[in-house]
Enzyme design. Sequence first.
Site, PDB file in Angstrom:
ATOM      1  N   HIS A  91       3.127  -6.351   2.978  1.00 13.04           N
ATOM      2  CA  HIS A  91       2.728  -7.742   3.300  1.00 13.04           C
ATOM      3  C   HIS A  91       3.497  -8.200   4.547  1.00 13.04           C
ATOM      4  O   HIS A  91       4.725  -8.142   4.564  1.00 13.04           O
ATOM      5  CB  HIS A  91       3.009  -8.681   2.122  1.00 13.04           C
ATOM      6  CG  HIS A  91       2.136  -8.396   0.940  1.00 13.04           C
ATOM      7  ND1 HIS A  91       2.621  -8.360  -0.343  1.00 13.04           N
ATOM      8  CD2 HIS A  91       0.821  -8.116   0.858  1.00 13.04           C
ATOM      9  CE1 HIS A  91       1.637  -8.060  -1.186  1.00 13.04           C
ATOM     10  NE2 HIS A  91       0.521  -7.920  -0.486  1.00 13.04           N
TER      11      HIS A  91
ATOM     12  N   ARG B  40      -0.136 -12.471   5.764  1.00 16.01           N
ATOM     13  CA  ARG B  40       0.193 -11.573   4.624  1.00 16.01           C
ATOM     14  C   ARG B  40      -0.607 -10.283   4.689  1.00 16.01           C
ATOM     15  O   ARG B  40      -0.106  -9.216   4.442  1.00 16.01           O
ATOM     16  CB  ARG B  40      -0.115 -12.324   3.318  1.00 16.01           C
ATOM     17  CG  ARG B  40      -0.118 -11.456   2.041  1.00 16.01           C
ATOM     18  CD  ARG B  40      -0.511 -12.280   0.849  1.00 16.01           C
ATOM     19  NE  ARG B  40      -0.822 -11.518  -0.326  1.00 16.01           N
ATOM     20  CZ  ARG B  40       0.070 -11.263  -1.290  1.00 16.01           C
ATOM     21  NH1 ARG B  40       1.325 -11.688  -1.187  1.00 16.01           N
ATOM     22  NH2 ARG B  40      -0.272 -10.557  -2.332  1.00 16.01           N
TER      23      ARG B  40
ATOM     24  N   GLU C 172       6.733 -10.613   4.826  1.00 18.34           N
ATOM     25  CA  GLU C 172       7.919 -10.279   4.029  1.00 18.34           C
ATOM     26  C   GLU C 172       8.877  -9.428   4.866  1.00 18.34           C
ATOM     27  O   GLU C 172       9.077  -8.246   4.584  1.00 18.34           O
ATOM     28  CB  GLU C 172       7.469  -9.597   2.735  1.00 18.34           C
ATOM     29  CG  GLU C 172       6.568 -10.523   1.922  1.00 18.34           C
ATOM     30  CD  GLU C 172       5.798  -9.887   0.774  1.00 18.34           C
ATOM     31  OE1 GLU C 172       4.865 -10.543   0.285  1.00 18.34           O
ATOM     32  OE2 GLU C 172       6.135  -8.749   0.384  1.00 18.34           O
TER      33      GLU C 172
ATOM     34  N   HIS D 231       9.014  -5.528  -1.276  1.00 18.43           N
ATOM     35  CA  HIS D 231       8.321  -6.802  -1.050  1.00 18.43           C
ATOM     36  C   HIS D 231       9.342  -7.930  -1.114  1.00 18.43           C
ATOM     37  O   HIS D 231      10.532  -7.707  -1.344  1.00 18.43           O
ATOM     38  CB  HIS D 231       7.255  -7.024  -2.128  1.00 18.43           C
ATOM     39  CG  HIS D 231       6.154  -6.005  -2.119  1.00 18.43           C
ATOM     40  ND1 HIS D 231       4.906  -6.268  -1.616  1.00 18.43           N
ATOM     41  CD2 HIS D 231       6.123  -4.705  -2.538  1.00 18.43           C
ATOM     42  CE1 HIS D 231       4.142  -5.185  -1.754  1.00 18.43           C
ATOM     43  NE2 HIS D 231       4.871  -4.231  -2.307  1.00 18.43           N
TER      44      HIS D 231
ATOM     45  N   GLU E 275      10.954  -6.841  -5.528  1.00 21.29           N
ATOM     46  CA  GLU E 275      10.775  -8.132  -4.870  1.00 21.29           C
ATOM     47  C   GLU E 275      12.188  -8.572  -4.472  1.00 21.29           C
ATOM     48  O   GLU E 275      12.991  -8.917  -5.344  1.00 21.29           O
ATOM     49  CB  GLU E 275      10.140  -9.147  -5.832  1.00 21.29           C
ATOM     50  CG  GLU E 275       8.702  -8.841  -6.174  1.00 21.29           C
ATOM     51  CD  GLU E 275       7.722  -9.265  -5.094  1.00 21.29           C
ATOM     52  OE1 GLU E 275       6.524  -8.948  -5.228  1.00 21.29           O
ATOM     53  OE2 GLU E 275       8.154  -9.921  -4.113  1.00 21.29           O
TER      54      GLU E 275
END
Lengths: 307, 99
Positions: free
Chosen positions: A67, A125, A70, A195, A269
Amino acid sequence: SLSRYNYEVYHSLDEIESWMHYMNHTHPHLISMFSVGKSYEGKPLHVLKLGKNGTKKKAIWIDCGIHAREWIGPAFCQWFVKEAVSAYNRDPSMKKILSIFYIYVMPVFNVDGYHYSWTTDRFWRKTRSKNRRYNCHGVDANRNWKVKFSEEGASLNPCDDTYCGPYAESEPEVKAVAQFIYKQRKHIKAYLSFHAYAQMLLYPYSYQYDAIPNYHCVESAAYDAVNAIRSAYGVRYQHGPASSTLYMSSGSSMDWAYNIGIPYAFAFELRDTGYYGFLLPESLIKPTCTETMLAVTKIAMHLLKKC
Amino acid sequence: HSYSNRYAGDKVIRIVPKNDVEAQELKNLYRQLQVDLWHPSSISSIWTDTLTDVHVSRNSSQVLLTYLRNANVQHEILVDNIQKVLEKQSVSRAPRNRR
């Protein structure tokens, strides 16, 4: 100058590509560079292969920047390569890991989107593909894999941020990486995708609530990894199946990797939990990458144990 | 200005719907205002108690904040002016360019 490359700032796509060439030239005994294909806009999809040369070695795949917005992902991939090669002669664990595994590191998966987030829309994104029939650009590269494609948690609206695409692997970036990983699947023992943001370590499934067959082994690796993260600066990461820990989604790279037989598939994440969100300041790159490095090393060492 | 100052006055607002009615009304409002959802990544993942972070333009932020206050929905402004945060980051980058 690349010899004094600053790993504590965000870098543009051009800078990252120059850095990859530089690392390839300056560490020929540990690094080689290749491309798995081209993006929709024709940019090369570069990958660095880390590890001592050997035949029939096991492997770990690491990708960052699926993405575009990020940015901490690509920053971590570069940090990982720098730490891995510098630790090879200093840290017995890293020496063992790079002797036993090849580690494929793709610092920027979504090269078109990343470049676009630097030049035009910081919060882009998706990829930058364009379908004549629709006004909006881009597909969510983490909804475009051949696993439960276009089901719950993915959108069929081309203007949505989670648009899954006209068909699975419609994005050249996804197709190229999927083809490479599929060819190497017998060797690849772990798939790691980076991410932001939520501070979580997730494993399959994203598309259903059932537990994975090797749940106990994967859960113990994840538990050790988030404890390693916490040991650095006390930052707490949640861990667990993506469907229940984060939210339901379909067509993700992590589920696809697991379904083709890669026994350990994780999605990180990274920081933070929303205070800065995608605008994580450069001053937090070092602590974020330092703690995440411990987690990746922990997972790699877990692969060496029987489970 | 970085990004041609396009984020001037844009905000990031954190909202936690207390019940299904609030969650549904937020979904409708997000669609209407075309917010940029930061978390979760899809409107379809928003339920009661789902922590949502939305990036809204300067104009839309006034509409959204007025609604949240009138409806007494729990919310917090995480980033008051995105352009300022971006400018601050690009300052750290600029010296490098000059070199």
